[in-house]
Design a protein around this motif. Structure first.
Motif, PDB file in Angstrom:
ATOM      1  N   ALA A  85      41.893  11.091  25.110  1.00 54.79           N
ATOM      2  CA  ALA A  85      43.348  11.253  24.994  1.00 54.79           C
ATOM      3  C   ALA A  85      44.051  10.026  25.587  1.00 54.79           C
ATOM      4  N   ASP A  86      45.239   9.729  25.102  1.00 47.95           N
ATOM      5  CA  ASP A  86      45.958   8.528  25.536  1.00 47.95           C
ATOM      6  C   ASP A  86      46.909   8.818  26.685  1.00 47.95           C
ATOM      7  N   TYR A  87      47.407  10.059  26.727  1.00 45.38           N
ATOM      8  CA  TYR A  87      48.369  10.460  27.764  1.00 45.38           C
ATOM      9  C   TYR A  87      48.010  11.856  28.237  1.00 45.38           C
ATOM     10  N   ILE A  88      48.347  12.145  29.498  1.00 45.39           N
ATOM     11  CA  ILE A  88      48.313  13.549  29.921  1.00 45.39           C
ATOM     12  C   ILE A  88      49.697  13.926  30.420  1.00 45.39           C
ATOM     13  N   PHE A  89      50.043  15.159  30.163  1.00 46.02           N
ATOM     14  CA  PHE A  89      51.342  15.677  30.587  1.00 46.02           C
ATOM     15  C   PHE A  89      51.090  16.613  31.761  1.00 46.02           C
ATOM     16  N   CYS A  90      51.636  16.248  32.960  1.00 50.35           N
ATOM     17  CA  CYS A  90      51.362  17.031  34.179  1.00 50.35           C
ATOM     18  C   CYS A  90      52.672  17.364  34.892  1.00 50.35           C
ATOM     19  N   ASN A  91      52.534  18.158  35.957  1.00 51.04           N
ATOM     20  CA  ASN A  91      53.717  18.484  36.762  1.00 51.04           C
ATOM     21  C   ASN A  91      53.901  17.545  37.941  1.00 51.04           C
ATOM     22  N   THR A  92      52.754  17.075  38.485  1.00 44.70           N
ATOM     23  CA  THR A  92      52.861  16.177  39.649  1.00 44.70           C
ATOM     24  C   THR A  92      51.901  15.011  39.486  1.00 44.70           C
ATOM     25  N   ALA A  93      52.117  13.978  40.295  1.00 43.18           N
ATOM     26  CA  ALA A  93      51.252  12.791  40.237  1.00 43.18           C
ATOM     27  C   ALA A  93      49.830  13.162  40.661  1.00 43.18           C
ATOM     28  N   LEU A  94      48.852  12.416  40.158  1.00 42.60           N
ATOM     29  CA  LEU A  94      47.450  12.712  40.475  1.00 42.60           C
ATOM     30  C   LEU A  94      47.060  12.071  41.798  1.00 42.60           C
ATOM     31  N   GLU A  95      45.969  12.628  42.376  1.00 45.07           N
ATOM     32  CA  GLU A  95      45.570  12.128  43.699  1.00 45.07           C
ATOM     33  C   GLU A  95      44.411  11.165  43.600  1.00 45.07           C
ATOM     34  N   PHE A  96      44.164  10.600  42.451  1.00 42.62           N
ATOM     35  CA  PHE A  96      43.054   9.632  42.302  1.00 42.62           C
ATOM     36  C   PHE A  96      43.489   8.549  41.319  1.00 42.62           C
ATOM     37  N   ASP A  97      42.726   7.439  41.309  1.00 43.39           N
ATOM     38  CA  ASP A  97      43.069   6.340  40.397  1.00 43.39           C
ATOM     39  C   ASP A  97      42.722   6.721  38.971  1.00 43.39           C
ATOM     40  N   LEU A  98      43.595   6.365  38.078  1.00 38.85           N
ATOM     41  CA  LEU A  98      43.411   6.774  36.681  1.00 38.85           C
ATOM     42  C   LEU A  98      42.585   5.760  35.902  1.00 38.85           C
ATOM     43  N   PRO A  99      41.921   6.220  34.830  1.00 34.46           N
ATOM     44  CA  PRO A  99      41.269   5.267  33.927  1.00 34.46           C
ATOM     45  C   PRO A  99      42.322   4.304  33.374  1.00 34.46           C
ATOM     46  N   GLY A 100      41.887   3.093  33.059  1.00 37.31           N
ATOM     47  CA  GLY A 100      42.815   2.030  32.658  1.00 37.31           C
ATOM     48  C   GLY A 100      43.702   2.375  31.477  1.00 37.31           C
ATOM     49  N   THR A 101      43.157   3.116  30.512  1.00 35.14           N
ATOM     50  CA  THR A 101      43.920   3.344  29.277  1.00 35.14           C
ATOM     51  C   THR A 101      44.775   4.609  29.321  1.00 35.14           C
ATOM     52  N   LEU A 102      44.658   5.369  30.385  1.00 28.87           N
ATOM     53  CA  LEU A 102      45.341   6.677  30.434  1.00 28.87           C
ATOM     54  C   LEU A 102      46.663   6.597  31.200  1.00 28.87           C
ATOM     55  N   LYS A 103      47.725   7.169  30.616  1.00 25.53           N
ATOM     56  CA  LYS A 103      49.011   7.235  31.319  1.00 25.53           C
ATOM     57  C   LYS A 103      49.415   8.699  31.495  1.00 25.53           C
ATOM     58  N   VAL A 104      50.302   8.925  32.461  1.00 19.94           N
ATOM     59  CA  VAL A 104      50.690  10.294  32.793  1.00 19.94           C
ATOM     60  C   VAL A 104      52.189  10.480  32.533  1.00 19.94           C
ATOM     61  N   ILE A 105      52.503  11.582  31.837  1.00 22.10           N
ATOM     62  CA  ILE A 105      53.906  11.916  31.575  1.00 22.10           C
ATOM     63  C   ILE A 105      54.331  12.981  32.577  1.00 22.10           C
ATOM     64  N   LEU A 106      55.456  12.734  33.250  1.00 23.53           N
ATOM     65  CA  LEU A 106      55.966  13.692  34.252  1.00 23.53           C
ATOM     66  C   LEU A 106      57.425  14.015  33.970  1.00 23.53           C
ATOM     67  N   TYR A 107      57.823  15.227  34.369  1.00 20.62           N
ATOM     68  CA  TYR A 107      59.255  15.522  34.331  1.00 20.62           C
ATOM     69  C   TYR A 107      59.955  14.559  35.289  1.00 20.62           C
ATOM     70  N   HIS A 108      61.249  14.348  35.035  1.00 19.86           N
ATOM     71  CA  HIS A 108      61.986  13.318  35.765  1.00 19.86           C
ATOM     72  C   HIS A 108      61.884  13.478  37.281  1.00 19.86           C
ATOM     73  N   GLU A 109      62.044  14.733  37.769  1.00 21.60           N
ATOM     74  CA  GLU A 109      62.059  14.914  39.235  1.00 21.60           C
ATOM     75  C   GLU A 109      60.737  14.507  39.890  1.00 21.60           C
ATOM     76  N   SER A 110      59.617  14.664  39.182  1.00 26.38           N
ATOM     77  CA  SER A 110      58.327  14.244  39.753  1.00 26.38           C
ATOM     78  C   SER A 110      58.146  12.740  39.568  1.00 26.38           C
ATOM     79  N   TRP A 111      58.578  12.259  38.404  1.00 26.26           N
ATOM     80  CA  TRP A 111      58.390  10.828  38.103  1.00 26.26           C
ATOM     81  C   TRP A 111      59.122   9.934  39.105  1.00 26.26           C
ATOM     82  N   ILE A 112      60.345  10.364  39.468  1.00 22.52           N
ATOM     83  CA  ILE A 112      61.186   9.535  40.330  1.00 22.52           C
ATOM     84  C   ILE A 112      60.492   9.272  41.672  1.00 22.52           C
ATOM     85  N   ALA A 113      59.625  10.218  42.079  1.00 18.57           N
ATOM     86  CA  ALA A 113      58.952  10.080  43.376  1.00 18.57           C
ATOM     87  C   ALA A 113      57.695   9.210  43.306  1.00 18.57           C
TER      88      ALA A 113
END
Ligand code: SF4
Length: 664
Positions: free
Chosen positions: A369-397
């Motif tokens: 998969a190219d993106y994952i949609f989550c509620n909060t940021a992950l606690e580990f380093d992500l694979p190079g090609t993977l990005k995370v989509i967050l709702y604005h309130e989580s993303w801003i942090a």
């Protein structure tokens, strides 16, 4: 020129002529009938009767049986008599290729005959012959002479007929004038239909099958269009994707092809061709058809006056690039992890990423998969090609604004108080959902037009969600909005089998029309969104992209469902070939039961494994025979050799990695 559906925004069946097949009525708004075909030897009366009964008990409303020669055609009488004796009056259909004599016998016995206009009179020699207009007209006259007796018999006996065109078995004559196209398929059937109408015979059903759902969908649409233009009426349509294969892939391909057309009200009977026992096809048919039993017409979605694209050919909607989405990029897959309380590196395995602790590296699969949609940021380093989509309130942090990107609803997007990413912003637009508040579409479009960072996410909770989302794509195109757009599709089905069909139908048709730049699947149980098998959802997403040929991530198998002509265990052989070739991304391998139809029907396969006698296999490269009548015991090895000789063979990722490490 565009007409092919009664409505593109509300569910409405295309009204077709009524056809009578024994006691069964088809077309003219009768329920969509489900059917299948036996795989037994037609000369084995009891085996064919038993299998027919299993199909009927599973729900088949028509059972087709192959009649390759006069003997089998005559034996249909024994089969029919035995079924009637046991109390089964389901109409039987004789399947004919190449043998008008067999058709003329069968038409006196069973309720329906199927003829293939590509090989009923014409032969296919894979020759590119140029036909002058006079020669072409003479050939049509020859077809008329040979086909008219069958029409007369059907008329006399009240027998129905299917004029069943297959993409893979167009005659050389049709190929010489129209090429290997949807238009060639349509004309192939129309020639036979004109002859039948000339005899005032109308008990006709038509089909336009292909193993490629894109070709299949275009051909059916074009056929409806041409029938309406030429005759002012349409005959019932039998829908199916040929050689769809088995398992998940076969179901996805069939659901996309058949479902895309049913969504637009096209189709009066369906067959799902799987390389599995025929009774297993019926539950899949039922899962597809039941979507439409209570799908009511609605007027929520504004009508489409004119499509801004052609429904008869593939052209991707023009978009600009935002990150790796849109323009020339393959459609992306977004995995929905929003219901996971905590995500670990192991969870990413289900969507194609494997973490190797020894090397501290991520291995990325072909179907990652190219993106994952989550509620909060992950606690580990992500694979190079993977990005995370967050709702604005989580993303801003978050601090890593390159890896984490925000998603907004339309109001948040228009509100400058909500900080935006300088790289990539996802913007949700609801597509005309019933009860959903009106959105400021005009303002949103005005902002999107100027915004080179915005990717649109389209969704609808309407029961006709596919039509609703397509309507929004039309609106985007009419307003020259070129931002990429992905489809968010949620399923509320009880089982994963039903969900697979739901996702395939709701996104497949849009992908076939070149409209989408990505997909994201979610699952609800009752009113609660759950996180079901992310592995399955990821596999289905990549399967849909593969079947629509918009993103190739796996080997493509074109395997026939088998029938009375098959001379080897097709299911077992397909499984064996799959096991050794499933790492050959993008290679198309056909596994066909017989030499009579197999080579023609294997369409655009790169390699073919075709039964050519008892215990004998003939191997093909494209349409060319490369190894004839080899022993079936060594045929799979020979296929591997052929793949190697043609540089189509690569080591499985794991094996090549192990070998590489060994030699370091
Ligand atoms: S290709 Fe397969 S399904 Fe078609 S006629 Fe031959 S054996 Fe039967």
């Amino acid at each position: 020129m565009q007409f092919y559906s009664e409505s593109l925004t509300s569910y409405k069946r295309l009204k077709t002529r009524e056809v009578k097949i024994g006691n069964l009525f088809l077309g003219n708004n009768h329920p969509v009938r489900v059917q299948t075909m036996t795989t037994t030897d037609t000369m084995d009366t009891m085996a064919t009767v038993e299998q027919s009964i299993r199909c009927i008990e599973a729900g088949a409303e028509l059972v087709r049986i192959t009649a390759p020669s006069k003997n089998e055609a005559e034996n249909l009488k024994q089969i029919k008599d035995e079924l009637r004796r046991r109390g089964y009056d389901t109409p039987l259909v004789a399947d004919i290729h190449f043998t008008p004599n067999a058709a003329e016998i069968a038409a006196r016995i069973v309720e329906k005959v199927r003829v293939n206009p590509g090989n009923y009179v014409d032969k296919k020699k894979f020759e590119q012959i140029e036909y002058t207009d006079t020669e072409y007209a003479e050939e049509i006259e020859r077809i008329k002479e040979r086909f008219t007796p069958l029409v007369k018999i059907c008329k006399e006996y009240g027998t129905a007929m299917r004029i069943g065109t297959n993409h893979g078995s167009l005659s050389d004559r049709i190929m010489s004038r129209y090429g290997d196209t949807a238009m060639g398929m349509v004309e192939s059937a129309m020639e036979f239909l004109r002859i039948a109408r000339g005899e005032d015979y109308h008990n006709i059903v038509l089909s336009m099958k292909s193993s490629n759902p894109q070709v299949m969908v275009q051909a059916y649409r074009l056929l409806v269009n041409h029938m309406m233009e030429e005759f002012g009426e349409a005959y019932p349509l039998h829908l199916g994707v040929t050689e769809a294969g088995d398992g998940e892939d076969g179901r996805i391909k069939s659901a996309i092809g058949i479902g895309t057309l049913l969504e637009d009200g096209i189709g009066d009977t369906i067959r799902v061709s799987l390389t599995e026992d025929p009774e297993l096809e019926i539950p899949v048919c039922n899962d597809i058809v039941k979507r439409y039993s209570d799908l009511m017409a609605n007027n929520i979605v504004p009508v489409i006056e004119k499509l801004p694209y052609s429904p008869f050919e593939y052209k991707r909607r023009e978009t600009f690039e935002v990150s790796n989405i849109g323009a020339k990029h393959v459609p992306v897959v977004v995995a929905d992890f929003s219901k996971f309380e905590k995500i670990t590196p192991e969870d990413l395995q289900s969507i194609g990423y494997t973490y190797d602790t020894a090397t501290d590296k991520w291995n990325i699969g072909d179907a990652a998969a190219d993106y994952i949609f989550c509620n909060t940021a992950l606690e580990f380093d992500l694979p190079g090609t993977l990005k995370v989509i967050l709702y604005h309130e989580s993303w801003i942090a978050t601090t890593d604004k390159a890896k984490y990107v925000p998603i907004f609803d339309a109001d948040q997007y228009l509100d400058d108080a909500f900080e935006k990413s300088t790289l990539l912003n996802f913007v949700m637009i609801d597509c005309y959902s019933e009860g959903y508040p009106d959105q400021p579409l005009e303002k949103t479009f005005a902002k999107l037009e100027q915004d080179k960072t915005a990717v649109i996410c389209l969704s609808s909770t309407n029961s006709n969600a596919m039509q609703s989302i397509r309507r929004m794509f039309v609106e985007l195109m009419n307003n020259s909005i070129k931002n990429p757009a992905i489809i968010i599709c949620d399923s509320k089905d009880d089982t994963m089998d039903q969900s697979l069909i739901h996702y395939s139908i709701e996104t497949g048709g849009l992908l076939l029309d070149g409209l989408s730049d990505g997909v994201c699947f979610g699952h609800y149980f009752g009113n609660k969104k759950i996180s079901p098998e992310t592995k399955t959802l990821n596999s289905v997403a990549f399967g849909i992209l593969q079947a629509t040929r918009t993103r190739i991530s796996r080997t493509e198998y074109i395997s026939c469902p088998s029938c009375g002509r098959t001379l080897f265990d097709l299911q077992e052989t397909t499984a064996k070939i799959r096991a050794v070739t499933n790492h050959l991304k993008g290679v198309k391998i056909a596994i066909m039961g017989c030499i009579v139809n197999g080579p023609g029907e294997m369409a655009d396969a790169d390699f073919g494994y075709v039964g050519s006698g008892v215990g004998k296999i003939t191997l093909y490269k494209g349409k060319e025979v490369v190894k004839r009548n080899i022993d079936s015991n060594i045929a799979v090895d020979e296929l591997i050799n052929l793949l190697k000789e043609n540089e189509a063979w690569v080591m499985a990722r794991k094996i090549s990695k192990l070998l590489w490490e060994y030699y370091q």
